[in-house]
Write a protein that holds these residues in place. Structure first.
Motif, mmCIF file in Angstrom:
data_model
loop_
_atom_site.group_PDB
_atom_site.id
_atom_site.type_symbol
_atom_site.label_atom_id
_atom_site.label_comp_id
_atom_site.label_asym_id
_atom_site.label_seq_id
_atom_site.Cartn_x
_atom_site.Cartn_y
_atom_site.Cartn_z
ATOM 1 N N ALA A 43 0.866 -1.172 -0.184
ATOM 2 C CA ALA A 43 -0.056 0.055 -0.021
ATOM 3 C C ALA A 43 0.834 1.245 0.026
ATOM 4 N N LEU A 44 2.014 1.220 0.798
ATOM 5 C CA LEU A 44 2.923 2.306 0.680
ATOM 6 C C LEU A 44 3.471 2.610 -0.557
ATOM 7 N N VAL A 45 3.883 1.458 -1.337
ATOM 8 C CA VAL A 45 4.418 1.629 -2.787
ATOM 9 C C VAL A 45 3.430 2.210 -3.645
ATOM 10 N N LEU A 46 2.036 1.877 -3.546
ATOM 11 C CA LEU A 46 1.079 2.195 -4.287
ATOM 12 C C LEU A 46 0.990 3.836 -4.041
ATOM 13 N N ARG A 47 1.016 4.245 -2.612
ATOM 14 C CA ARG A 47 0.866 5.580 -2.366
ATOM 15 C C ARG A 47 2.148 6.423 -3.074
ATOM 16 N N LEU A 48 3.296 5.805 -3.094
ATOM 17 C CA LEU A 48 4.306 6.666 -3.671
ATOM 18 C C LEU A 48 4.099 6.625 -5.063
ATOM 19 N N VAL A 49 3.687 5.698 -5.819
ATOM 20 C CA VAL A 49 3.495 5.796 -7.201
ATOM 21 C C VAL A 49 2.215 6.650 -7.649
ATOM 22 N N ALA A 50 1.319 6.907 -6.801
ATOM 23 C CA ALA A 50 0.303 7.763 -7.131
ATOM 24 C C ALA A 50 0.623 9.201 -6.845
ATOM 25 N N VAL A 51 1.786 9.488 -6.016
ATOM 26 C CA VAL A 51 2.222 10.780 -5.729
ATOM 27 C C VAL A 51 3.312 11.078 -6.884
ATOM 28 N N THR A 52 4.033 9.927 -7.363
ATOM 29 C CA THR A 52 4.952 10.200 -8.391
ATOM 30 C C THR A 52 4.110 10.585 -9.798
ATOM 31 N N ILE A 53 3.067 9.902 -9.872
ATOM 32 C CA ILE A 53 2.293 9.941 -11.133
ATOM 33 C C ILE A 53 1.634 11.508 -10.938
ATOM 34 N N ALA A 54 1.148 11.863 -9.892
ATOM 35 C CA ALA A 54 0.429 13.390 -9.675
ATOM 36 C C ALA A 54 1.743 14.538 -10.015
ATOM 37 N N ILE A 55 2.911 14.082 -9.503
ATOM 38 C CA ILE A 55 3.943 15.393 -9.705
ATOM 39 C C ILE A 55 4.127 15.378 -11.324
ATOM 40 N N THR A 56 4.203 14.158 -11.963
ATOM 41 C CA THR A 56 4.395 14.064 -13.369
ATOM 42 C C THR A 56 3.481 14.693 -14.269
ATOM 43 N N VAL A 57 2.034 14.529 -13.883
ATOM 44 C CA VAL A 57 1.047 15.099 -14.408
ATOM 45 C C VAL A 57 1.149 16.623 -14.329
ATOM 46 N N LEU A 58 1.473 17.020 -13.155
ATOM 47 C CA LEU A 58 1.808 18.623 -12.938
ATOM 48 C C LEU A 58 2.899 19.111 -13.728
ATOM 49 N N ILE A 59 3.910 18.440 -13.741
ATOM 50 C CA ILE A 59 5.078 18.818 -14.471
ATOM 51 C C ILE A 59 4.776 18.784 -16.105
ATOM 52 N N GLY A 60 4.028 17.877 -16.431
ATOM 53 C CA GLY A 60 3.422 17.972 -17.968
ATOM 54 C C GLY A 60 2.502 19.220 -18.257
#
Length: 219
Positions: A43-60
């Motif tokens: 679950a922690l790994v999933l949260r880290l992935v979700a945060v990473t995807i959100a940051i990637t979308v923001l950068i995009g």
């Protein structure tokens, strides 16, 4: 150059190892009981992935705004479309901020306008694309029959004709409507399930390659 090559290889090894560890953790979490340490770690790994995807979308999004703002400032070819994109992006952001602030009053009190605007625009675009698909199918059938009259071309053309006529709200075409329902329920459903099975098998294959460190996309 040798140092650069070694650094590149080290980064590839680290990327492969990270993907393998994350895959093993997620697989162990899915196979573990609820409340176990592996389930918590996954679950922690999933949260880290979700945060990473959100940051990637923001950068995009920031990159998209920067590119179109630069095109507008330099007055490059197609800059009116860049202005439209900028206005729509700013409008969506402002509307979402206003929804979060809950400033609407009167008949709109407690409403969320951003999902309603998105749904209205999305439905309109999907309807327009669906209407274009009809013309594409008819044009494709005409091109196929003009090129060569074969069994598969005739079958494709007949399916298109039956599907289009079966949607018409005419009582005289009830038979075609029943045939269309059978085509959608049997052959089309079988093809869609075959595609989904292929996607599932491909996903499993890619997952196994990642766990074994054989995925070349990480190198």
């Amino acid at each position: 150059r040798g140092n650069r090559v070694r650094r590149h290889r080290l980064l590839n090894v680290l990327a492969t190892a990270t993907a393998m560890i994350a895959g093993i953790v997620m697989l162990a979490g899915l196979l573990s009981d609820p409340g176990s340490d592996w389930r918590t770690l996954s679950a922690l790994v999933l949260r880290l992935v979700a945060v990473t995807i959100a940051i990637t979308v923001l950068i995009g999004i920031l990159n998209l705004l920067g590119v179109h703002l630069g095109r507008f400032m330099r007055a490059e070819r197609g800059w009116p479309y860049s202005v439209m994109i900028l206005l729509v992006a700013v409008g969506v952001i402002v509307l979402r901020i206003l929804d979060r602030a809950e400033i609407w009053s009167g008949a709109l009190e407690g409403e969320q306008l951003s999902p309603r605007v998105f749904e209205a625009v999305q439905v309109s675009i999907e309807s327009a694309l669906a209407a274009l698909v009809v013309f594409f199918l008819v044009f494709a059938a005409a091109r196929l029959m003009r090129r060569s009259v074969s069994v598969w071309n005739v079958l494709f053309t007949a399916a298109v004709v039956v599907a289009l006529l079966g949607w018409l709200p005419l009582r005289e075409l009830d038979v075609l409507a029943d045939v269309r329902e059978w085509i959608v329920r049997v052959p089309v459903s079988a093809g869609a399930r075959g595609i989904l099975l292929g996607v599932g098998l491909g996903t499993v294959t890619v997952g196994v390659r990642v766990l074994l460190g054989q995925d070349r996309s990480l190198r």
